[in-house]
Scaffold this motif. Structure first.
Motif, PDB file in Angstrom:
ATOM      1  N   ARG A  61       0.823  -1.349  -0.029  1.00 39.98           N
ATOM      2  CA  ARG A  61      -0.074  -0.153  -0.144  1.00 39.98           C
ATOM      3  C   ARG A  61       1.016   1.178  -0.050  1.00 39.98           C
ATOM      4  O   ARG A  61       0.537   2.330  -0.704  1.00 39.98           O
TER       5      ARG A  61
ATOM      6  N   ALA B  42       2.362   1.575  -3.472  1.00 38.04           N
ATOM      7  CA  ALA B  42       1.540   2.312  -4.190  1.00 38.04           C
ATOM      8  C   ALA B  42       1.358   3.743  -4.115  1.00 38.04           C
ATOM      9  O   ALA B  42       1.293   4.509  -5.067  1.00 38.04           O
ATOM     10  N   ASP B  43       1.479   4.449  -3.136  1.00 42.25           N
ATOM     11  CA  ASP B  43       1.895   5.689  -2.704  1.00 42.25           C
ATOM     12  C   ASP B  43       3.015   6.355  -3.439  1.00 42.25           C
ATOM     13  O   ASP B  43       2.935   7.513  -4.127  1.00 42.25           O
TER      14      ASP B  43
ATOM     15  N   ALA C 192       4.507   5.071  -6.079  1.00 43.42           N
ATOM     16  CA  ALA C 192       4.043   4.923  -7.435  1.00 43.42           C
ATOM     17  C   ALA C 192       3.056   5.994  -7.930  1.00 43.42           C
ATOM     18  O   ALA C 192       3.291   6.330  -9.144  1.00 43.42           O
ATOM     19  N   ALA C 193       2.294   6.594  -7.151  1.00 49.51           N
ATOM     20  CA  ALA C 193       1.507   7.657  -7.425  1.00 49.51           C
ATOM     21  C   ALA C 193       2.243   8.881  -7.733  1.00 49.51           C
ATOM     22  O   ALA C 193       2.004   9.617  -8.638  1.00 49.51           O
ATOM     23  N   GLN C 194       3.640   8.994  -7.271  1.00 47.49           N
ATOM     24  CA  GLN C 194       4.317  10.100  -7.567  1.00 47.49           C
ATOM     25  C   GLN C 194       5.334   9.865  -8.757  1.00 47.49           C
ATOM     26  O   GLN C 194       5.819  10.427  -9.437  1.00 47.49           O
TER      27      GLN C 194
ATOM     28  N   THR D 187       4.661   7.915 -11.347  1.00 49.57           N
ATOM     29  CA  THR D 187       4.106   7.885 -12.849  1.00 49.57           C
ATOM     30  C   THR D 187       4.153   9.148 -13.579  1.00 49.57           C
ATOM     31  O   THR D 187       4.512   9.603 -14.674  1.00 49.57           O
TER      32      THR D 187
ATOM     33  N   GLU E  57      -0.474   7.229 -20.700  1.00 47.55           N
ATOM     34  CA  GLU E  57      -1.588   6.693 -20.117  1.00 47.55           C
ATOM     35  C   GLU E  57      -1.923   5.525 -20.725  1.00 47.55           C
ATOM     36  O   GLU E  57      -1.851   5.442 -22.157  1.00 47.55           O
TER      37      GLU E  57
ATOM     38  N   GLU F  20       1.074   2.862 -15.612  1.00 41.99           N
ATOM     39  CA  GLU F  20       1.653   3.444 -14.256  1.00 41.99           C
ATOM     40  C   GLU F  20       2.947   2.541 -13.862  1.00 41.99           C
ATOM     41  O   GLU F  20       3.000   1.322 -13.859  1.00 41.99           O
TER      42      GLU F  20
ATOM     43  N   GLY G 186       5.785   1.861 -10.915  1.00 44.95           N
ATOM     44  CA  GLY G 186       5.969   1.545  -9.583  1.00 44.95           C
ATOM     45  C   GLY G 186       7.270   0.671  -9.112  1.00 44.95           C
ATOM     46  O   GLY G 186       7.989   0.381 -10.057  1.00 44.95           O
TER      47      GLY G 186
ATOM     48  N   ALA H  11      10.726   9.606  -5.581  1.00 42.98           N
ATOM     49  CA  ALA H  11       9.410   9.453  -5.368  1.00 42.98           C
ATOM     50  C   ALA H  11       9.521   8.800  -4.004  1.00 42.98           C
ATOM     51  O   ALA H  11       8.861   9.119  -2.770  1.00 42.98           O
TER      52      ALA H  11
ATOM     53  N   TYR I 175       8.419  10.304  -0.347  1.00 45.71           N
ATOM     54  CA  TYR I 175       7.656   9.699   0.550  1.00 45.71           C
ATOM     55  C   TYR I 175       8.234   9.685   2.096  1.00 45.71           C
ATOM     56  O   TYR I 175       7.541   9.887   3.045  1.00 45.71           O
TER      57      TYR I 175
END
Length: 650
Positions: free
Chosen positions: A481, A484-485, A487-489, A491, A504, A507, A509, A547, A551
């Motif tokens: 989890r 995943a946070d 990975a959100a940065q 991408t 797009e 993604e 990660g 990233a 985090y």
């Protein structure tokens, strides 16, 4: 923790230290030509953080430097000097550590002395970082050792050497070394905040409890198997005891108590008396007698043969004598010729040279031979009697020898019977020994199996309680989890750099299982090595580490707050360019975008992230030049800047 300065001290202190200053909380760029020592900066920082080996090549750095040191500052404003002497061999554990407030600066060469070691250095840095004091315990049955979590693992997220940042299959520093990849997997959940010492301790206790369950189960299974073996073995021993005559009337299917009672009864049978050794002595006597009789018989046979030869020769001799005597007796028939003169030949009346025997001489000889023949005839009966006596004695010896053979044959038959009896006695004694051993092994408390069942149930209950306590400690899921946070940065930054497969809806990660970048596409998962090209490998390494550190900084995790990169733009220049600024056909727009992303991310973290880059590029942009901390290119006077000052080499 961020770096304020790096210092190199000359071996003989004849020159002032070589100091490289860093700006905390922002982008720091060290630019310059090849072979000026830029890559050595990362190795020196890593060494000062507690590594046993500096990993520096045998070049002017190793030949001139006596001490390496870094000045670090922590979030609370405390500072530390971390210094390591140049190792005399391949490695060293010696260190110099000094702590202080914001007034602390690099020490002079005279102040440097060994006052600590690498383990203590890592411990102090870890404490200042806020790494909790706990020992990571591998899962039960894992073939690796426990270790103390420290800055040694946290630093693995802070470096990207030249060969690491362009790697196609790995993501982290030293990941290809033995045990490092597993250490990253073991500690990444903690540094992400997905697990802490409490979860680790609960997991360790749960692993220990499960090990206790397995141990108790093995003991119970072994006891049950032993009981089954003992019962089966006991019945087999009863059958053997019956066959050897130790028992009689053994039931077909006795119970355990009956088996024990009958075995004790068989064990109580007194041992059979040993076989006497007189038989062996008697056989030896008979063999000795047989050898003596055979020798005597041979002597008598030789004597009889001698007498027989003597008699045959006597018969031959006397027979010849009788023939000659009979011939000579014809002389008695002569008349006046008996008185013939033997000195003259009767035919020619001539005198003889040698006188012939006279008739009287021959008559006397005949008479003497007759007398001797009569005497020999008188001896013959005595010889016959001696021969008969020898034959009688010889026949007696033959009868005795025959009787001896009969006795030996009977004794051998008796000996075979006694051997069989002896073998039976030995089998019975051996069987009684086995029975005694079986009974001794079975002399344990009757409730042993029950106690083992109770121990197993108790261990299983402990596991159940611990499993309830750890039910919410789903560390792998929590780690994914938090990744995943990250990975959100990753991408949007990958799309900003226009990396392969970043469009797009794909993604980017970090794969916790493979410790590498993965591209999640609607149809599948694409590993980093299949994206292709060094530009993409470096780009995804950059966005992944930027990233991840963003985090970590936003969640105040105890990882050093700097990221050191070596040659992030190497894919855009020829191998080992002397000066990247002189390469006319480089993709300068992409190079600029890479550095711009580094600058923007450092600004995004508002002073919490320090980025140190060693590279050939030297962009003219103001924001780039403001980030340059040193430029290792020739000066106007022709002198060359480098990590090792030219005057140190003279």
């Amino acid at each position: 923790m961020q770096l304020l300065a790096l210092a190199l001290y000359h071996q003989d202190n004849r020159n002032p230290p070589r100091v490289l200053r860093f700006h905390p909380g922002r982008l720091n760029i060290l630019t310059g030509e090849s072979e000026t020592g830029k890559s050595g900066v990362l190795a020196i920082i890593d060494f000062c953080l507690g590594r046993s080996k500096p990993g520096l090549p045998d070049n002017p750095i190793d030949r001139t430097v006596g001490w390496y040191a870094v000045l670090a500052e922590f979030r609370d404003g405390r500072r530390m000097v971390l210094a390591r002497p140049r190792p005399a061999g391949e490695s060293t554990n010696e260190a110099f550590v000094r702590s202080g407030d914001q007034t602390l600066s690099l020490p002079s060469a005279a102040e440097l002395h060994v006052n600590s070691n690498a383990a203590a250095l890592r411990g102090e840095v870890s404490a200042h970082l806020g790494i909790e004091d706990f020992r990571f315990q591998p899962p039960a049955g894992a073939a690796r050792y426990p270790f103390d979590v420290s800055v040694a693992q946290g630093a693995l997220f802070c470096f990207q050497n030249q060969d690491e940042i362009a790697a196609s299959k790995t993501l982290f520093h030293r990941q290809t070394e033995d045990g490092i990849a597993q250490a990253i997997k073991d500690t990444l959940p903690y540094f992400l905040g997905a697990a802490g010492p409490e979860q680790a301790l609960r997991q360790y206790r749960l692993g220990e409890a499960r090990r206790e369950v397995r141990t108790a189960q093995r003991k119970l299974d072994a006891a049950l198997r032993q009981r089954e073996v003992l019962d089966t073995n006991g019945i087999a021993l009863l059958r053997l005891a019956q066959s050897e005559g130790l028992l009689s009337d053994v039931p077909a299917a006795p119970d355990a108590d009956t088996v024990q009672a009958l075995l004790r009864k068989a064990l109580a049978v007194p041992p059979l008396a040993p076989i006497s050794s007189d038989v062996g002595d008697r056989r030896q006597e008979l063999n000795e007698e047989r050898r003596t009789l055979r020798a005597q018989l041979q002597e008598f046979d030789a004597a009889l043969a001698t007498v027989d030869r003597w008699q045959r020769r006597s018969f031959d001799f006397t027979g010849e004598l009788h023939l000659q005597v009979d011939r000579l007796k014809t002389l008695d028939l002569l008349g006046p010729e008996r008185d013939h003169d033997t000195d003259v030949c009767p035919m020619c009346t001539q005198p003889l040279e040698h006188r012939d025997p006279s008739a009287q001489d021959i008559s006397r000889l005949t008479n003497r031979l007759s007398e001797e023949l009569e005497q020999a005839a008188g001896v013959q009966p005595v010889r016959q009697e001696h021969l008969r006596a020898l034959q009688v004695q010889r026949n007696g010896l033959a009868e005795r020898l025959k009787a001896n053979g009969v006795l030996l044959k009977e004794l051998m038959a008796s000996d075979e019977n006694m051997a069989r009896l002896q073998e039976q006695h030995l089998r019975a004694a051996h069987l009684q020994g086995r029975i005694a051993q079986s009974l001794a092994h079975d002399l344990r408390p009757t409730d042993d199996v029950g106690q083992l069942r109770n121990a197993l149930a108790s261990a299983q209950e402990v596991v159940s309680v611990l499993e309830e306590h750890t039910a919410n400690d789903d560390v792998p899921a929590e780690t994914e989890r938090r990744l995943a946070d990250v990975a959100a940065q990753m991408t949007p930054w990958a799309r900003r750099l226009k990396l392969g497969q970043s469009e797009e809806p794909n993604e980017a990660g970090i794969s916790f299982k493979k410790l590498s970048v993965v591209i999640r596409r609607p149809q599948d998962r694409l590993p980093q090595e299949r994206v292709g090209s060094a530009k993409n490998y470096i780009g995804y390494h950059l966005v992944a580490h930027l990233a991840l550190h963003t985090y970590l900084r936003h969640h105040h995790r105890p990882v050093p707050g700097f990221l050191a990169l070596d040659q992030p733009t190497q894919a855009f220049f020829p191998s080992k360019p002397r000066d990247a600024s002189t390469v006319p056909d480089a993709d300068w727009s992409t190079v600029t975008e890479y550095f711009r992303l580094l600058h923007d991310v450092s600004e995004l973290n508002r002073g919490d992230l320090q980025i140190i880059v060693c590279d050939h590029a030297n962009l003219p942009d103001d924001w780039f030049q403001q980030a340059v901390i040193d430029n290792w290119r020739p000066n106007e006077d022709g002198t060359r800047n480098a990590l090792i000052p030219p005057r140190w080499l003279t």
